[in-house]
Enzyme design. Structure first.
Site, PDB file in Angstrom:
ATOM      1  N   SER A 185     -16.568  -3.758 -10.811  1.00 16.86           N
ATOM      2  CA  SER A 185     -15.295  -3.543 -10.992  1.00 16.86           C
ATOM      3  C   SER A 185     -14.447  -4.561 -10.789  1.00 16.86           C
ATOM      4  CB  SER A 185     -14.497  -2.469  -9.888  1.00 16.86           C
ATOM      5  OG  SER A 185     -14.312  -3.030  -8.848  1.00 16.86           O
TER       6      SER A 185
ATOM      7  N   ARG B 144       0.877  -1.094  -0.087  1.00 15.51           N
ATOM      8  CA  ARG B 144      -0.004  -0.037   0.174  1.00 15.51           C
ATOM      9  C   ARG B 144       0.951   1.240  -0.071  1.00 15.51           C
ATOM     10  NH1 ARG B 144      -1.826   3.713  -1.106  1.00 15.51           N
ATOM     11  NH2 ARG B 144      -3.762   4.843  -0.702  1.00 15.51           N
TER      12      ARG B 144
ATOM     13  N   TYR C 109     -11.824  -5.103  -9.081  1.00 13.37           N
ATOM     14  CA  TYR C 109     -11.631  -5.177  -7.706  1.00 13.37           C
ATOM     15  C   TYR C 109     -12.817  -5.925  -7.176  1.00 13.37           C
ATOM     16  CZ  TYR C 109     -11.999  -4.132  -2.911  1.00 13.37           C
ATOM     17  OH  TYR C 109     -12.510  -4.234  -1.526  1.00 13.37           O
ATOM     18  N   HIS C 110     -13.929  -5.498  -7.260  1.00  9.95           N
ATOM     19  CA  HIS C 110     -14.937  -6.175  -6.623  1.00  9.95           C
ATOM     20  C   HIS C 110     -15.174  -7.772  -7.186  1.00  9.95           C
ATOM     21  CE1 HIS C 110     -16.063  -2.001  -5.701  1.00  9.95           C
ATOM     22  NE2 HIS C 110     -16.475  -2.569  -4.691  1.00  9.95           N
TER      23      HIS C 110
ATOM     24  N   THR D 200     -16.682  -7.026   0.743  1.00  7.15           N
ATOM     25  CA  THR D 200     -17.191  -5.809   0.329  1.00  7.15           C
ATOM     26  C   THR D 200     -18.587  -5.933  -0.026  1.00  7.15           C
ATOM     27  OG1 THR D 200     -16.919  -4.051  -1.591  1.00  7.15           O
ATOM     28  CG2 THR D 200     -16.254  -6.029  -2.025  1.00  7.15           C
TER      29      THR D 200
ATOM     30  N   LYS E 185     -13.082  -9.947  -5.258  1.00  2.83           N
ATOM     31  CA  LYS E 185     -13.662 -10.348  -3.893  1.00  2.83           C
ATOM     32  C   LYS E 185     -14.633 -11.458  -3.959  1.00  2.83           C
ATOM     33  CE  LYS E 185     -11.925  -7.330  -0.780  1.00  2.83           C
ATOM     34  NZ  LYS E 185     -11.284  -7.553   0.358  1.00  2.83           N
TER      35      LYS E 185
END
Length: 385
Positions: free
Chosen positions: A179, A35, A181-182, A144, A185
């Protein structure tokens, strides 16, 4: 109990580690420090300066008298993960160690592939390490609310009872993420559910809403314990961004009409949700899902709350939405599981936004104003040849 916090140097991982340590758990943090590398890549630092991990760990020991074990390494290194789990022998593992920004995953092909590879493969390595060392370890995984998307039916806590052609079954709630990213998950959730069902692992998947705030009782005890405050259009949360814009006298930038609804949660509630999940583990073979949010608001409503709370004039601007999402949608989320375990939520209307305004005012000279504007758009790649 011994608890290993993965991603323990991050925005949520660090205050969670302190919260668990303060509650009496023996805690270790693991992080690959990626990060901090994203900051260098994007040229935007946390608004609140953060100490390096070694300084943080030392400061916590000086303040609390409790020592955090520390591991620096990558979940993509399967042998490192296996060795760490064997050495620390945790009763629970809290997993924050993933690339967490939807816009970052949508920059281009390389960032989409990185996000999915980092998140999905790292979690798979962790699942194998748990299975090979101690299948009784309770995995608490940060998911998420974005996994669900915005269906036109109520969102249940992870599972859905259905009737089809006269037969009934219970299945994972259908996912329609927004997205790459999602999507990563969603893949995590399916992989974890599979290993619970087939290997009899135990896991709690926490589908979390948008987190706001920067301080917990533990991080407030010493400036060296501060966690991040991200404000940029890539990693910043919408409420944090609005607070910063208000303090700077800039218009609050609402994407589109602001009818997009989000689940919200205070950072203090996030760390408490983790403690409750650790303290009340899932059963062997159980894939348990909690929707980790305390209330829902549209983006326009969030902007209005910030504008009303700020002690000065605030203007709201509407920008073209860089994302591909419904401008307005039905959104009714069930989120009773954590409350039933004892969570006493902080709601945004009750939150002392003034304290967040003060934090931002103290560090406002660190703001890179151009970073507040969206640069990444949810568009298909175009051949420039």
């Amino acid at each position: 109990m011994r608890v290993l916090v993965l991603g323990g140097d991050g925005y949520l991982g660090w205050p969670t580690a302190l919260h668990l340590s303060d509650a009496g758990y023996d805690v270790a943090v693991l992080d690959n420090l990626a990060r901090r590398g994203y900051d260098e890549e994007l040229g935007v630092d946390s608004l609140v300066p953060i100490a390096d991990l070694e300084t943080r760990v030392t400061a916590w020991e000086q303040v609390s008298g409790r020592r955090l074990a520390c591991y620096v390494g990558d979940l993509l290194d399967a042998e490192f993960v296996l060795d760490t789990v064997r050495e620390f022998a945790p009763g629970a593992i809290v997993h924050f160690a993933e690339q967490r920004a939807a816009p970052y995953s949508m920059i281009d092909r390389a960032h989409a592939v990185y996000t999915q590879h980092n998140n999905v493969i790292g979690t798979l390595n962790l699942l194998f390490a748990i299975a090979e060392t101690d299948p009784d370890i309770h995995l608490v995984k940060l998911g998420t609310m974005g996994e669900y998307g915005t269906p036109d039916i109520d969102i249940e806590e992870g599972w859905l009872e259905i009737e089809h052609n006269g037969r009934r079954d219970r299945m994972l709630y259908p996912k329609r993420p927004g997205s790459f990213y999602h999507l990563s998950k969603v893949h995590d959730s399916h992989n974890i559910e599979f290993t619970c069902r087939v290997w009899s692992l135990r896991a709690t998947d926490l589908n979390q809403g948008v987190v706001y705030g920067q301080q917990t009782p533990q991080t407030a005890r010493d400036e060296r314990l501060a966690t991040r405050l991200d404000y940029d259009a890539v990693f910043g949360t919408v409420l944090n961004r609005f607070v910063i814009q208000a303090v700077l006298g800039q218009p609050l930038t609402v994407y589109g009409g602001g009818g997009q609804t989000r689940g919200l949660i205070d950072i203090r509630d996030t760390v408490e949700c983790i403690r409750l999940a650790v303290e009340h583990p899932a059963a062997r073979g159980e894939f348990r899902v909690f929707n980790q949010m305390t209330e829902a608001m549209s983006v326009a409503q969030i902007a209005d709350v910030v504008a009303e709370a700020f002690p000065g004039p605030v203007h709201i601007d509407h920008l073209d939405n860089p994302r591909v999402e419904a401008p307005e949608h039905y959104y009714n989320v069930k989120h009773t599981g954590l409350v039933e375990l004892g969570l006493q939520p902080h709601l945004l209307g009750d939150t002392l936004l003034e304290s967040l305004f003060d934090i931002v005012a103290t560090h406002k000279n660190r703001v890179e104003s151009e970073a507040l504007q969206p640069q990444i758009r949810w568009r298909a790649p175009v051949d420039q040849g």
